[in-house]
Design an enzyme around this catalytic site. Structure first.
Site, PDB file in Angstrom:
ATOM      1  N   CYS A 198      -2.432  -3.852   6.917  1.00 27.22           N
ATOM      2  CA  CYS A 198      -1.847  -4.414   8.149  1.00 27.22           C
ATOM      3  C   CYS A 198      -2.457  -3.235   9.315  1.00 27.22           C
ATOM      4  O   CYS A 198      -2.640  -1.993   8.886  1.00 27.22           O
ATOM      5  CB  CYS A 198      -0.688  -4.500   8.296  1.00 27.22           C
ATOM      6  SG  CYS A 198       0.483  -2.893   7.862  1.00 27.22           S
ATOM      7  N   GLU A 218       0.927  -1.240  -0.190  1.00 22.78           N
ATOM      8  CA  GLU A 218       0.031  -0.001   0.107  1.00 22.78           C
ATOM      9  C   GLU A 218       0.778   1.266   0.028  1.00 22.78           C
ATOM     10  O   GLU A 218       0.370   2.377  -0.481  1.00 22.78           O
ATOM     11  CB  GLU A 218      -1.000  -0.034   1.183  1.00 22.78           C
ATOM     12  CG  GLU A 218      -1.629  -1.179   1.218  1.00 22.78           C
ATOM     13  CD  GLU A 218      -1.297  -2.557   1.862  1.00 22.78           C
ATOM     14  OE1 GLU A 218      -2.157  -3.401   2.671  1.00 22.78           O
ATOM     15  OE2 GLU A 218      -0.026  -2.649   2.244  1.00 22.78           O
ATOM     16  N   ALA A 250      16.711 -42.430  -9.662  1.00 24.82           N
ATOM     17  CA  ALA A 250      18.127 -42.515  -9.908  1.00 24.82           C
ATOM     18  C   ALA A 250      18.188 -44.009 -10.468  1.00 24.82           C
ATOM     19  O   ALA A 250      17.305 -44.857 -10.078  1.00 24.82           O
ATOM     20  CB  ALA A 250      19.094 -42.406  -8.847  1.00 24.82           C
TER      21      ALA A 250
END
Length: 364
Positions: free
Chosen positions: A77, A51, A166
């Site tokens: 917040c 903001e 593998a």
């Protein structure tokens, strides 16, 4: 103009930058919705939030934001942390309306930001459900840590179509292609920590950093190493980001040698020679790690899966069959089919020649 899509795109720019803070985007548009006045995204921890960045951008452009509409992907917040409250900044700027995609699950915010904006006489709106879902996906680890008290655990596996990671001799580079490897690094970039086991360190000598995509921040590199077998010469120590070794070893000489290479050694309880993985995740949560990216061998993969600590499987499957070889995860022998570990497919897509599958546990 599609303001919510633009705002989400801004939030995505905070990936690899804003942790442990959430990835937030903010777009300020004129009251009639025809002009972008300012835009921004959350910066590195301690820096401005989305903001404030958008308000600064509007000021730099010479725009007056009084009466403007603000789009933000997470509730502004309402507490003094490393920066002042964003809700107060919007109120002081005199904006006319604030559209919010998601409420902030942080107990220090959790509705208080919206309440203070509304109390100032500013209209509050909410995003459509699909936008809210996208904003949450972008911050899935932040929500996990705030709501469950632990990071989101993503287990990455690259394998053949028959599930081999593998060959029997250990050869694994490379089963999947370059596009899949780069995509995997993009997911590493999201993480606050990359976790592996000592078996992978000894077999592959990985560096575990983000190299194939650009990033402003490297994740923590963490090894589950009960006996402190990590060699001081390991490639892990060739990068600047911290290395954490979780161990039950009290071998003073090994500890001193590894600490001299910059490793942080964390003592973890062990049971039957195996480290308590909950303690590992609790430690990472305390370090404000939102997402843990696991790239390990069958033993650690199996231990995490058997005990329900994996939230998401990230699988890259190459269009090849390898026959005999190493498997994805050692989850033990099952007696019934319904005893298998259940996941739900979340997403499937082509990445180069390979297939990427995201699967999540059914409890999530």
């Amino acid at each position: 103009m599609q303001p919510w899509l633009l705002t989400l795109a801004l939030a995505e720019q905070a990936v690899g930058l804003s942790d442990p803070n959430p990835r937030v985007g903010c777009l300020i548009v004129s009251a009639d919705g025809t002009e972008i006045l300012g835009q921004g995204h959350t910066q590195a921890a301690g820096g401005p939030h989305a903001e404030v960045m958008a308000l600064r951008d509007a000021h730099a452009r010479g725009h007056d934001v009084r009466g403007a509409t603000v789009y933000v992907t997470l509730e502004p917040c309402a507490h003094h942390g490393r920066t002042p409250p964003c809700c107060d900044a919007l109120v002081a700027a005199g904006v006319g309306r604030v559209e919010i995609a998601l409420g902030d699950p942080n107990p220090l915010v959790d509705g208080q930001g919206s309440a203070r904006i509304a109390a100032a006489g500013i209209a509050i709106g909410h995003a459509p459900a699909d936008i809210a879902l996208s904003a949450r996906e972008l911050n899935i680890g932040f929500f996990s840590r705030m709501e469950r008290g632990r990071p989101w655990v993503r287990l990455k596996i690259a394998a053949s179509l028959d599930g081999r990671t593998a060959l029997p001799n250990g050869a694994s580079q490379w089963i999947t292609g370059a596009d899949a490897r780069a995509d995997g690094h993009a997911l590493r970039k999201r993480a606050g920590a990359v976790l592996t086991g000592i078996g992978t360190v000894l077999a592959d000598d990985p560096s575990l950093d983000v190299r194939l995509v650009e990033t402003a921040r490297q994740p923590l590199r963490c090894v589950v190493d009960a006996r402190l077998d990590t060699p001081p010469t390991a490639r892990l120590f060739g990068s600047a980001s911290p290395v954490i070794l979780f161990t039950a070893s009290t071998d003073a000489a090994r500890r001193e040698a590894l600490q001299a290479r910059g490793a942080e050694i964390v003592d973890v309880p062990a049971h039957d020679g195996r480290l308590d993985l909950d303690s590992v995740l609790d430690d990472l949560a305390a370090r404000q790690v939102n997402e843990v990216h696991v790239e390990a061998g069958a033993r650690l993969n199996g231990a995490l899966l058997r005990t329900g600590r994996v939230d998401e499987l990230l699988m890259y499957l190459a269009p090849t069959l390898l026959g005999a070889g190493r498997g994805m995860a050692d989850i033990g022998e099952l007696q019934t089919l319904d005893g298998g570990l259940a996941f739900e497919f979340h997403e499937a897509s082509r990445v180069g020649a390979d297939l990427r599958i995201l699967a999540r546990t059914q409890r999530v």
